[in-house]
Motif scaffolding. Sequence first.
Motif, PDB file in Angstrom:
ATOM      1  N   ALA A  75       0.838  -1.199   0.000  1.00  0.00           N
ATOM      2  CA  ALA A  75       0.000   0.000   0.000  1.00  0.00           C
ATOM      3  C   ALA A  75       0.875   1.251   0.000  1.00  0.00           C
ATOM      4  O   ALA A  75       0.587   2.235  -0.688  1.00  0.00           O
ATOM      5  CB  ALA A  75      -0.923   0.004   1.221  1.00  0.00           C
ATOM      6  N   LEU A  76       1.960   1.200   0.756  1.00  0.00           N
ATOM      7  CA  LEU A  76       2.874   2.338   0.804  1.00  0.00           C
ATOM      8  C   LEU A  76       3.539   2.557  -0.562  1.00  0.00           C
ATOM      9  O   LEU A  76       3.677   3.691  -1.026  1.00  0.00           O
ATOM     10  CB  LEU A  76       3.944   2.074   1.876  1.00  0.00           C
ATOM     11  CG  LEU A  76       4.776   3.271   2.326  1.00  0.00           C
ATOM     12  CD1 LEU A  76       3.885   4.340   2.954  1.00  0.00           C
ATOM     13  CD2 LEU A  76       5.846   2.833   3.324  1.00  0.00           C
ATOM     14  N   ALA A  77       3.920   1.447  -1.217  1.00  0.00           N
ATOM     15  CA  ALA A  77       4.548   1.557  -2.532  1.00  0.00           C
ATOM     16  C   ALA A  77       3.568   2.134  -3.556  1.00  0.00           C
ATOM     17  O   ALA A  77       3.941   2.955  -4.398  1.00  0.00           O
ATOM     18  CB  ALA A  77       5.052   0.190  -2.993  1.00  0.00           C
ATOM     19  N   LEU A 403      10.164  12.173   4.839  1.00  0.00           N
ATOM     20  CA  LEU A 403       9.204  12.738   5.793  1.00  0.00           C
ATOM     21  C   LEU A 403       7.782  12.408   5.351  1.00  0.00           C
ATOM     22  O   LEU A 403       6.934  12.043   6.169  1.00  0.00           O
ATOM     23  CB  LEU A 403       9.364  14.260   5.909  1.00  0.00           C
ATOM     24  CG  LEU A 403      10.385  14.760   6.936  1.00  0.00           C
ATOM     25  CD1 LEU A 403      11.802  14.369   6.559  1.00  0.00           C
ATOM     26  CD2 LEU A 403      10.286  16.270   7.106  1.00  0.00           C
ATOM     27  N   ASP A 404       7.534  12.557   4.047  1.00  0.00           N
ATOM     28  CA  ASP A 404       6.185  12.297   3.543  1.00  0.00           C
ATOM     29  C   ASP A 404       5.860  10.802   3.563  1.00  0.00           C
ATOM     30  O   ASP A 404       4.737  10.412   3.869  1.00  0.00           O
ATOM     31  CB  ASP A 404       6.044  12.857   2.122  1.00  0.00           C
ATOM     32  CG  ASP A 404       6.111  14.378   2.125  1.00  0.00           C
ATOM     33  OD1 ASP A 404       5.674  14.988   3.113  1.00  0.00           O
ATOM     34  OD2 ASP A 404       6.619  14.949   1.145  1.00  0.00           O
ATOM     35  N   VAL A 405       6.860   9.978   3.223  1.00  0.00           N
ATOM     36  CA  VAL A 405       6.623   8.539   3.231  1.00  0.00           C
ATOM     37  C   VAL A 405       6.386   8.060   4.668  1.00  0.00           C
ATOM     38  O   VAL A 405       5.491   7.252   4.927  1.00  0.00           O
ATOM     39  CB  VAL A 405       7.799   7.782   2.581  1.00  0.00           C
ATOM     40  CG1 VAL A 405       7.577   6.279   2.664  1.00  0.00           C
ATOM     41  CG2 VAL A 405       7.968   8.202   1.131  1.00  0.00           C
ATOM     42  N   ALA A 406       7.157   8.609   5.612  1.00  0.00           N
ATOM     43  CA  ALA A 406       6.979   8.227   7.022  1.00  0.00           C
ATOM     44  C   ALA A 406       5.583   8.624   7.500  1.00  0.00           C
ATOM     45  O   ALA A 406       4.918   7.874   8.226  1.00  0.00           O
ATOM     46  CB  ALA A 406       8.046   8.907   7.883  1.00  0.00           C
ATOM     47  N   ARG A 407       5.125   9.800   7.094  1.00  0.00           N
ATOM     48  CA  ARG A 407       3.792  10.264   7.494  1.00  0.00           C
ATOM     49  C   ARG A 407       2.727   9.311   6.973  1.00  0.00           C
ATOM     50  O   ARG A 407       1.812   8.898   7.684  1.00  0.00           O
ATOM     51  CB  ARG A 407       3.550  11.678   6.947  1.00  0.00           C
ATOM     52  CG  ARG A 407       2.227  12.296   7.392  1.00  0.00           C
ATOM     53  CD  ARG A 407       2.084  13.724   6.881  1.00  0.00           C
ATOM     54  NE  ARG A 407       3.206  14.544   7.331  1.00  0.00           N
ATOM     55  CZ  ARG A 407       4.090  15.124   6.533  1.00  0.00           C
ATOM     56  NH1 ARG A 407       3.985  15.009   5.222  1.00  0.00           N
ATOM     57  NH2 ARG A 407       5.089  15.819   7.029  1.00  0.00           N
TER      58      ARG A 407
END
Length: 789
Positions: A75-77, A403-407
Amino acid sequence: MFVQQRTARVERPLTYAVPDGMTLELGDIVRVPLGPRELYGFAIGSPREAIPAAGTRAVVERVAGPRAFDAHALALARWMAERYCCSLGDALGAVVFAAAIPRVVDRFSVVGPLDPSALGTVPPRLVRLIASDFADGFALEALLRHAEARRAGDRRTLLAAISTLQRAGVLARTRTFVAPRVAEAREKFLTATGTEVRGPRIAALVRLAAEAGGIRRRDALLAGFSHAIVARAIREGALRETTERAQRARSTGAREDQEFTATEEQARAIAEIARSLERGGFAEILLQGVTGSGKTFVYIRAIAETIARGGRAIVLVPEISLTPQTSRRFEGVFGDRVAVVHSGLSERERFDSWHAAARGEIDVIVGARSALFAPLPDVRLIVIDEAHERTYKQDTVPRYDALDVAREKMRLAGGTLVLGSATPPLDAYRRACAGEIAHLRLDRRATDMPLPNVEIVDLAAEFERGNRRIFSARLVEALGLRLERGEKSVLFVNRRGSASFILCRACGAVPECARCSVSLTVHRSEALLRCHLCDAQRPIPNACPACGGGPIREFGIGTERVAEAVSALYPSARIVRMDSDTTTRVGDHARLLDEFGARADVLVGTQMVAKGLDFPTVTLVGVVAADIGLNVPDFRAAERTFDLITQVAGRSGRAIPGEAIVQTYAPEHPAITFAARHDYDGFALAELAQRRELGYPPYAELIYLGTIGRSRAAVEAAAAKYAELLTTLTGIEVLGPAPYPIARVNDEWRYRIAVKAPDAAEARRFVRETLVPIAANDRDVRLAVNVDP
Ligand SMILES: [Zn+2]
Ligand SMILES: [Zn+2]
């Protein structure tokens, strides 16, 4: 079964049948046929209709080993692919650990006559090389790496030649697949034997091993001890080396907890993070703390709170080799439940950490941006330290911002994201001020030392008074005072080398790189002119090569020249220079810092000295040329200059009162005046007002579309075509095309279009669905999409 190709130009996943007896699950790495070839891909799910269409080919093999990702990571990818306008394959390429994917190894054997005269376009040099050195067969990569082969042509030429030889029946290929080995991790461990040794370096190493009750060999290297020193200590019997089952660290218990008590501000921050963890669900927190305010202590307590609630944590740091003290603190508290993943580890060692994470053997991962993708289950807390650092933005595909991916990762998992910084990214600061995210502040240093007094020196006025040297009278005096008192100084200059360029005083010519549109930097100590982009180099000429003899002069300053100038002023000063020229190997950074701490007076360095440097006796920081970063054509130039001056100045006066001197030609620039007053809030509000007026981030989204290729005309035409296509969209602003600030790098031309929009979702979709496919068919010009540059 859907299979997504890795690094695919093909965006859509392909469908394959699963043969009887094979079980596959999402995240498995599989070998599949595509056309005449076979390649690796990722299983990303089953089609709803169970019966594959006629002619569907079958998966060849499932690669042994744990699966590469789970539904969360997929989902993150998908989110990354959409956000950064790349293919799902590219996004998965970042998520999946590279060493988990088998390598393809091509071997060739010679099956026909090697006669250069009969082989037309194949470089004769290559044919002769194969006949002499590779006649018994060879691995493709071994041939390509051979120096003689490289003289015969570049990689592309050589590959074309090899396939010509194959077609001519001279070479035959066999392809094998080498799967990654998954075995129990073992590593080398050093224990002190009690034998005495002589020599300060070797004694320091033995002492370190004795105090810690043994250390890993790689940690000794990271701490700045060379292979030679380690080998000598073993030879002389002072250290014993054993190979043991990998231990990520020796647990030393929660020592930190006993040694420190939280300040009032720290206690409030820890309690607030604990409340967020207790509530559950997604939350974002900005932890704004001045340099030396003890943010790491807050992180450690927050992680302990997370673990106490059954969760796990990821800590991102900009570059671990620059902050060995920080990672040691995490190991000191969490012992063998923490894995520190840094660039000093081999691929294999990192792979082992990944497996330990997947098996649930660790609770905390500390690492650079890619640690975000460690297969650690139940992550409830992500801490991003020094969140303003640009190293969190990857500059190759997929060009993601950690930062955006971590969020997004914490949004998907319902966890807490903590951004820590003395100079927060403006976007986070804006949202914190607007009450969209929690805002915690540490305004006092943990030691209660005041922040250093910062003085601005106007270099133009200095020049008028007749001082043409690189140090102002004020800085010379301050340096002298430190040397007299036996205190330490740090001089910061944001460029390596000795001069930024040379110029002919007769014709005005400035030697440029033959492959890039930048002037060559002078490196006196090597007597070389070097290109800082492609690393091309040539000797420094004695006279102008352009007009055939004009006298040349050096302009601009770098670390080498600053170090020389200190020596000329104070011949007895002991100087350490730290920049990417003096820190090429793992451990160099720690070694130079140790040297500075133990016996040097002055440290001269680039932005490396701004981080993780904590020496109590540093009482003077000199910023030699604050303007270098201000004059670059980038909307973030002021923000970066402010960050750097703040970070560097913060190195002064950590235990005894100190000062900082900032030399500049722009003494009125807000980035400099606010930094001198330690006024982040003042700077941020002024800068945000300006960004809002100009419509720049964080008030708009920005996308750079770069076109890159060998032919300037083709690159310019492609950029113009994309800009034209973009005009069909409404609600966006298209700027350019224009050449990049540096128009040519490594013999390739680069043009750029900037897309600005309050909400760029539609533009991103257009880029992904329309422009990227067009660019994929262009053989001469590449398209580089950079979202949120
Ligand atoms: Zn000349
Ligand atoms: Zn170059």
